[in-house]
Design an enzyme around this catalytic site. Sequence first.
Site, PDB file in Angstrom:
ATOM      1  N   LYS A  47       3.762 -21.121  34.917  1.00 47.69           N
ATOM      2  CA  LYS A  47       4.084 -21.876  33.697  1.00 47.69           C
ATOM      3  C   LYS A  47       5.389 -22.654  33.813  1.00 47.69           C
ATOM      4  CE  LYS A  47       0.919 -19.894  30.599  1.00 47.69           C
ATOM      5  NZ  LYS A  47       0.387 -19.878  29.285  1.00 47.69           N
ATOM      6  N   LYS A  51      -9.003 -20.081  36.157  1.00 45.19           N
ATOM      7  CA  LYS A  51      -9.363 -19.272  34.993  1.00 45.19           C
ATOM      8  C   LYS A  51      -9.593 -20.163  33.766  1.00 45.19           C
ATOM      9  CE  LYS A  51      -6.064 -17.248  32.430  1.00 45.19           C
ATOM     10  NZ  LYS A  51      -6.269 -17.036  30.997  1.00 45.19           N
ATOM     11  N   LYS A  75      -6.847 -21.552  27.459  1.00 42.42           N
ATOM     12  CA  LYS A  75      -6.611 -22.365  26.260  1.00 42.42           C
ATOM     13  C   LYS A  75      -5.804 -23.606  26.590  1.00 42.42           C
ATOM     14  CE  LYS A  75      -5.117 -18.834  23.830  1.00 42.42           C
ATOM     15  NZ  LYS A  75      -4.372 -18.002  22.906  1.00 42.42           N
TER      16      LYS A  75
END
Length: 349
Positions: A133, A214, A217
């Site tokens: 991230k 994966k 969202k």
Amino acid sequence: MSPSEPAAATGTTSPTTAEARPRVFSGVQPTGDLHLGTYLGALRQWVEHQQDRDSVFCVVDLHALTIPEEIDPQRLREDVRRVMALYLAVGLDPERNVIFAQSHLHEHAELTWLLNCVTPLGWLYRMTQFKAKSEGRESVGTGLLDYPVLQAADILLYDTNVVPVGDDQRQHIELTRDIAVRFNHLFGEVFVLPEAAVPEVGARIMGLDEPTVKMSKSVARQRAGHAVNLLDDERTVRKAIMSAVTDSGREVRFEHASPGVRNLLTILQTLDGRPMDAIVAEFEGKGYGDLKKAVAGVVLDALRPIRERFDAIMAEPGGVDELLAAGAERARAIAAPTLSRVKEAMGVG
Ligand code: ATP
Ligand code: LTN
């Protein structure tokens, strides 16, 4: 004796008496509506756990603040209510479980500070989610690095034995255990050591448009066709599944299947319940189009009642807010004594 009582909370992975029900804790971030991966990897297990466990489920809105550029305050408040409504819509019972929003209790942020002081920085820099991230960002907030300590605080506040999550969360649960062991070593046996519960099938549902990553969202927000959102209408669900990336082969097999075909078979297996051999046998001599139709069918059957219940819950004025307020009170009754124990052990408060 309940596992939430101090005497049971002594660095053990199981409750102290045969009658005590294991405490379950898990949460999802309110960063938009949830997708099929969250449902199959996490929420479905939660619904099963509520049968025989003492369960606490949280909407982790403080975790949703770790990328400040993405915070939309009004939207965040609304997303907390929507995720709460989704918890109820998938079948979590607010009477049997404690269901609440993380920011409604100050105990989570307070325990995070206390745990920060016993957590070596190196442990946080090693987290793969932090690396992923923070990559490519010019500036990264301290909160993003500290994210797993807040998660540890969530789990440890409730003397949790079991944490039902998808595969990507294993490392965070391991870190929680490491923090708890270190704390117990320094200050006495205060924390229960939790364990991750990761489902055998469905723990890592992949993106439909890119089956090597994966389903997530954050990607779904940027790319239609990446995920099936739990609240998508039938046409959108069908379109995403029928356009899923497969490969140039035609025959349905599991062994040596490409990631896209394997992902579709996995989704089918989780919702259909039969062993993989039986599913593959059914598709002998058939092509990927038939497989996709079958997947779309089981997904739509699973999502229809969720969408209907969600709409009904959201239509009740004040319903979700009242349940959140009641849940916060019940959560505090467990979390506050744990925090007092921690402060007592550290000599503050
Ligand atoms: P983001 O992309 O914003 O990080 P996310 O899509 O990964 O979000 P979370 O809210 O972080 O979703 O995850 C909630 C729960 O769902 C966690 O237990 C996580 O392990 C599980 N989960 C998320 N995505 C998947 C997936 N693709 N397959 C299986 N489980 C998943
Ligand atoms: N990091 C988790 C969300 C989360 C969580 C928790 C999960 C925050 N606190 C405590 C289990 C237990 C994620 O799914 N991204």
